[in-house]
Design a protein around this motif. Structure first.
Motif, PDB file in Angstrom:
ATOM      1  N   ALA A   3       0.821  -1.224   0.000  1.00  0.00           N
ATOM      2  CA  ALA A   3       0.000   0.000   0.000  1.00  0.00           C
ATOM      3  C   ALA A   3       0.852   1.269   0.000  1.00  0.00           C
ATOM      4  O   ALA A   3       0.510   2.247  -0.675  1.00  0.00           O
ATOM      5  N   GLY A   4       1.953   1.271   0.737  1.00  0.00           N
ATOM      6  CA  GLY A   4       2.818   2.452   0.778  1.00  0.00           C
ATOM      7  C   GLY A   4       3.403   2.787  -0.582  1.00  0.00           C
ATOM      8  O   GLY A   4       3.460   3.940  -0.992  1.00  0.00           O
ATOM      9  N   LEU A   5       3.815   1.764  -1.318  1.00  0.00           N
ATOM     10  CA  LEU A   5       4.355   1.990  -2.658  1.00  0.00           C
ATOM     11  C   LEU A   5       3.270   2.469  -3.613  1.00  0.00           C
ATOM     12  O   LEU A   5       3.501   3.332  -4.457  1.00  0.00           O
ATOM     13  N   ARG A   6       2.064   1.913  -3.480  1.00  0.00           N
ATOM     14  CA  ARG A   6       0.957   2.350  -4.343  1.00  0.00           C
ATOM     15  C   ARG A   6       0.612   3.806  -4.065  1.00  0.00           C
ATOM     16  O   ARG A   6       0.400   4.594  -4.990  1.00  0.00           O
ATOM     17  N   LEU A   7       0.565   4.200  -2.799  1.00  0.00           N
ATOM     18  CA  LEU A   7       0.279   5.600  -2.461  1.00  0.00           C
ATOM     19  C   LEU A   7       1.384   6.515  -2.977  1.00  0.00           C
ATOM     20  O   LEU A   7       1.110   7.584  -3.528  1.00  0.00           O
ATOM     21  N   ASN A   8       2.618   6.114  -2.800  1.00  0.00           N
ATOM     22  CA  ASN A   8       3.739   6.924  -3.267  1.00  0.00           C
ATOM     23  C   ASN A   8       3.664   7.133  -4.781  1.00  0.00           C
ATOM     24  O   ASN A   8       3.964   8.210  -5.282  1.00  0.00           O
ATOM     25  N   LEU A  10       1.111   7.537  -6.487  1.00  0.00           N
ATOM     26  CA  LEU A  10       0.040   8.481  -6.799  1.00  0.00           C
ATOM     27  C   LEU A  10       0.441   9.944  -6.607  1.00  0.00           C
ATOM     28  O   LEU A  10      -0.254  10.837  -7.086  1.00  0.00           O
ATOM     29  N   LEU A  11       1.548  10.197  -5.925  1.00  0.00           N
ATOM     30  CA  LEU A  11       1.957  11.581  -5.704  1.00  0.00           C
ATOM     31  C   LEU A  11       2.288  12.262  -7.032  1.00  0.00           C
ATOM     32  O   LEU A  11       2.975  11.699  -7.881  1.00  0.00           O
ATOM     33  N   ALA A  12       1.792  13.479  -7.202  1.00  0.00           N
ATOM     34  CA  ALA A  12       2.077  14.232  -8.421  1.00  0.00           C
ATOM     35  C   ALA A  12       3.520  14.714  -8.431  1.00  0.00           C
ATOM     36  O   ALA A  12       4.162  14.764  -9.478  1.00  0.00           O
ATOM     37  N   GLU A  13       4.024  15.090  -7.292  1.00  0.00           N
ATOM     38  CA  GLU A  13       5.416  15.520  -7.136  1.00  0.00           C
ATOM     39  C   GLU A  13       5.970  14.816  -5.912  1.00  0.00           C
ATOM     40  O   GLU A  13       5.270  14.609  -4.933  1.00  0.00           O
ATOM     41  N   ARG A  14       7.252  14.451  -5.974  1.00  0.00           N
ATOM     42  CA  ARG A  14       7.889  13.763  -4.851  1.00  0.00           C
ATOM     43  C   ARG A  14       9.057  14.583  -4.331  1.00  0.00           C
ATOM     44  O   ARG A  14       9.745  15.242  -5.106  1.00  0.00           O
ATOM     45  N   ALA A  15       9.278  14.498  -3.039  1.00  0.00           N
ATOM     46  CA  ALA A  15      10.410  15.182  -2.416  1.00  0.00           C
ATOM     47  C   ALA A  15      11.718  14.565  -2.906  1.00  0.00           C
ATOM     48  O   ALA A  15      11.747  13.457  -3.443  1.00  0.00           O
ATOM     49  N   TYR A  82      18.502   9.887   5.837  1.00  0.00           N
ATOM     50  CA  TYR A  82      17.810  10.460   4.675  1.00  0.00           C
ATOM     51  C   TYR A  82      18.593  10.091   3.420  1.00  0.00           C
ATOM     52  O   TYR A  82      19.815  10.234   3.379  1.00  0.00           O
ATOM     53  N   VAL A  83      17.880   9.619   2.398  1.00  0.00           N
ATOM     54  CA  VAL A  83      18.514   9.203   1.147  1.00  0.00           C
ATOM     55  C   VAL A  83      17.661   9.642  -0.034  1.00  0.00           C
ATOM     56  O   VAL A  83      16.486   9.984   0.110  1.00  0.00           O
ATOM     57  N   ALA A  84      18.251   9.589  -1.221  1.00  0.00           N
ATOM     58  CA  ALA A  84      17.510   9.874  -2.438  1.00  0.00           C
ATOM     59  C   ALA A  84      16.478   8.761  -2.668  1.00  0.00           C
ATOM     60  O   ALA A  84      16.739   7.600  -2.349  1.00  0.00           O
ATOM     61  N   PRO A  85      15.309   9.106  -3.197  1.00  0.00           N
ATOM     62  CA  PRO A  85      14.290   8.077  -3.462  1.00  0.00           C
ATOM     63  C   PRO A  85      14.836   6.966  -4.361  1.00  0.00           C
ATOM     64  O   PRO A  85      15.545   7.227  -5.329  1.00  0.00           O
ATOM     65  N   GLY A  86      14.518   5.737  -3.992  1.00  0.00           N
ATOM     66  CA  GLY A  86      14.940   4.593  -4.783  1.00  0.00           C
ATOM     67  C   GLY A  86      16.345   4.100  -4.501  1.00  0.00           C
ATOM     68  O   GLY A  86      16.772   3.101  -5.064  1.00  0.00           O
ATOM     69  N   ALA A  87      17.066   4.795  -3.622  1.00  0.00           N
ATOM     70  CA  ALA A  87      18.472   4.458  -3.394  1.00  0.00           C
ATOM     71  C   ALA A  87      18.663   3.146  -2.628  1.00  0.00           C
ATOM     72  O   ALA A  87      19.473   2.310  -3.030  1.00  0.00           O
ATOM     73  N   VAL A  88      17.964   2.964  -1.524  1.00  0.00           N
ATOM     74  CA  VAL A  88      18.237   1.802  -0.676  1.00  0.00           C
ATOM     75  C   VAL A  88      16.998   1.197  -0.015  1.00  0.00           C
ATOM     76  O   VAL A  88      17.130   0.300   0.811  1.00  0.00           O
ATOM     77  N   GLU A  89      15.818   1.645  -0.371  1.00  0.00           N
ATOM     78  CA  GLU A  89      14.625   1.196   0.335  1.00  0.00           C
ATOM     79  C   GLU A  89      14.473  -0.324   0.365  1.00  0.00           C
ATOM     80  O   GLU A  89      14.206  -0.909   1.406  1.00  0.00           O
ATOM     81  N   ASP A  90      14.668  -0.981  -0.776  1.00  0.00           N
ATOM     82  CA  ASP A  90      14.525  -2.434  -0.818  1.00  0.00           C
ATOM     83  C   ASP A  90      15.558  -3.132   0.047  1.00  0.00           C
ATOM     84  O   ASP A  90      15.267  -4.130   0.702  1.00  0.00           O
ATOM     85  N   ARG A  91      16.790  -2.599   0.068  1.00  0.00           N
ATOM     86  CA  ARG A  91      17.833  -3.211   0.912  1.00  0.00           C
ATOM     87  C   ARG A  91      17.489  -3.069   2.387  1.00  0.00           C
ATOM     88  O   ARG A  91      17.767  -3.968   3.178  1.00  0.00           O
ATOM     89  N   ILE A  92      16.889  -1.943   2.773  1.00  0.00           N
ATOM     90  CA  ILE A  92      16.511  -1.752   4.179  1.00  0.00           C
ATOM     91  C   ILE A  92      15.435  -2.747   4.581  1.00  0.00           C
ATOM     92  O   ILE A  92      15.478  -3.340   5.655  1.00  0.00           O
ATOM     93  N   VAL A  93      14.454  -2.939   3.721  1.00  0.00           N
ATOM     94  CA  VAL A  93      13.382  -3.892   4.015  1.00  0.00           C
ATOM     95  C   VAL A  93      13.971  -5.279   4.251  1.00  0.00           C
ATOM     96  O   VAL A  93      13.569  -5.985   5.169  1.00  0.00           O
ATOM     97  N   ARG A  94      14.950  -5.671   3.448  1.00  0.00           N
ATOM     98  CA  ARG A  94      15.586  -6.985   3.622  1.00  0.00           C
ATOM     99  C   ARG A  94      16.515  -7.014   4.836  1.00  0.00           C
ATOM    100  O   ARG A  94      16.650  -8.028   5.498  1.00  0.00           O
ATOM    101  N   ALA A  95      17.158  -5.899   5.148  1.00  0.00           N
ATOM    102  CA  ALA A  95      18.160  -5.860   6.215  1.00  0.00           C
ATOM    103  C   ALA A  95      17.561  -5.871   7.609  1.00  0.00           C
ATOM    104  O   ALA A  95      18.183  -6.352   8.544  1.00  0.00           O
ATOM    105  N   VAL A  96      16.369  -5.332   7.771  1.00  0.00           N
ATOM    106  CA  VAL A  96      15.817  -5.104   9.102  1.00  0.00           C
ATOM    107  C   VAL A  96      15.605  -6.395   9.891  1.00  0.00           C
ATOM    108  O   VAL A  96      15.627  -6.380  11.105  1.00  0.00           O
ATOM    109  N   GLY A 107       5.457  14.550  -0.770  1.00  0.00           N
ATOM    110  CA  GLY A 107       5.311  15.214  -2.054  1.00  0.00           C
ATOM    111  C   GLY A 107       4.004  15.991  -2.090  1.00  0.00           C
ATOM    112  O   GLY A 107       3.531  16.469  -1.071  1.00  0.00           O
ATOM    113  N   ARG A 108       3.414  16.064  -3.275  1.00  0.00           N
ATOM    114  CA  ARG A 108       2.148  16.773  -3.442  1.00  0.00           C
ATOM    115  C   ARG A 108       1.178  15.842  -4.153  1.00  0.00           C
ATOM    116  O   ARG A 108       1.510  15.214  -5.152  1.00  0.00           O
TER     117      ARG A 108
END
Length: 132
Positions: A3-8, A10-15, A82-96, A107-108
Motif C-alpha cells: 500500500a505504501g508503494l501504491r500511495l507513493n 500516486l503523488l504528483a510531485e515527490r520530495a 535520509y537518502v535519495a528516493p529509490g536508493a536503498v529502500e529495498d535493501r533496508i526492508v531486507r536488512a531489518v 510530495g504533493r
C-alpha cells in the motif's frame, strides 16, 4: 506492491529524499543495515546515561568491525537516515530482519477537481516493515 508503494506512486510531485528509520534487534540485523546505509549514524534504541555523571551515552562502536558480543550488549539500536528516493529502500526492508523499519516519502497529491483546494495539500506516504 504494498500500500505504501501504491500511495507513493500516486503523488504528483515527490520530495528529493526519503526518511528511513529502523529499530534493530540483532547483531546480524545491525550489520546488514549498516552495510546498506554507509555513513548513517546509529544510536541506542533506548537512551543510556552514565550512572555516576547522568550524562547521555552515545553509541560509539563501528558496527562492521565490532566484536559481536560487544555489539550485542548495545542492542537495540536505532537509525534515522535520509537518502535519495529509490536508493536503498529495498535493501533496508531486507536488512531489518527481526526489527522494524519505516520508509517515509512526501510530495504533493495530484489535482482533484472534487477537492476544495486543488493539489495544494502535501502528501505523505509511509511504509512500515516488520521483520520476519
Amino acid at each position: 506492491m504494498d500500500a505504501g508503494l501504491r500511495l507513493n506512486a500516486l503523488l504528483a510531485e515527490r520530495a528529493d529524499e526519503v526518511t528511513l528509520m529502523a529499530d534493530l534487534l540483532t547483531v546480524e540485523d545491525a550489520r546488514r543495515t549498516a552495510a546498506a546505509l554507509p555513513g548513517a549514524e546509529f544510536n541506542h534504541g533506548t537512551p543510556r546515561v552514565d550512572p555516576v555523571t547522568r550524562e547521555h551515552l552515545d553509541f560509539g562502536l563501528d558496527i562492521a568491525t565490532a566484536d559481536g558480543s560487544l555489539l550485542k550488549q548495545e542492542l537495540p539500536l536505532s537509525v534515522l537516515h535520509y537518502v535519495a528516493p529509490g536508493a536503498v529502500e529495498d535493501r533496508i526492508v531486507r536488512a531489518v530482519g527481526q526489527g522494524i523499519a519505516s520508509i517515509g516519502s512526501s510530495g504533493r497529491w495530484p489535482d482533484d477537481p472534487n477537492a476544495v483546494r486543488a493539489g495544494t495539500a502535501p502528501g505523505r506516504c509511509t511504509r512500515t516493515c516488520w521483520g520476519s
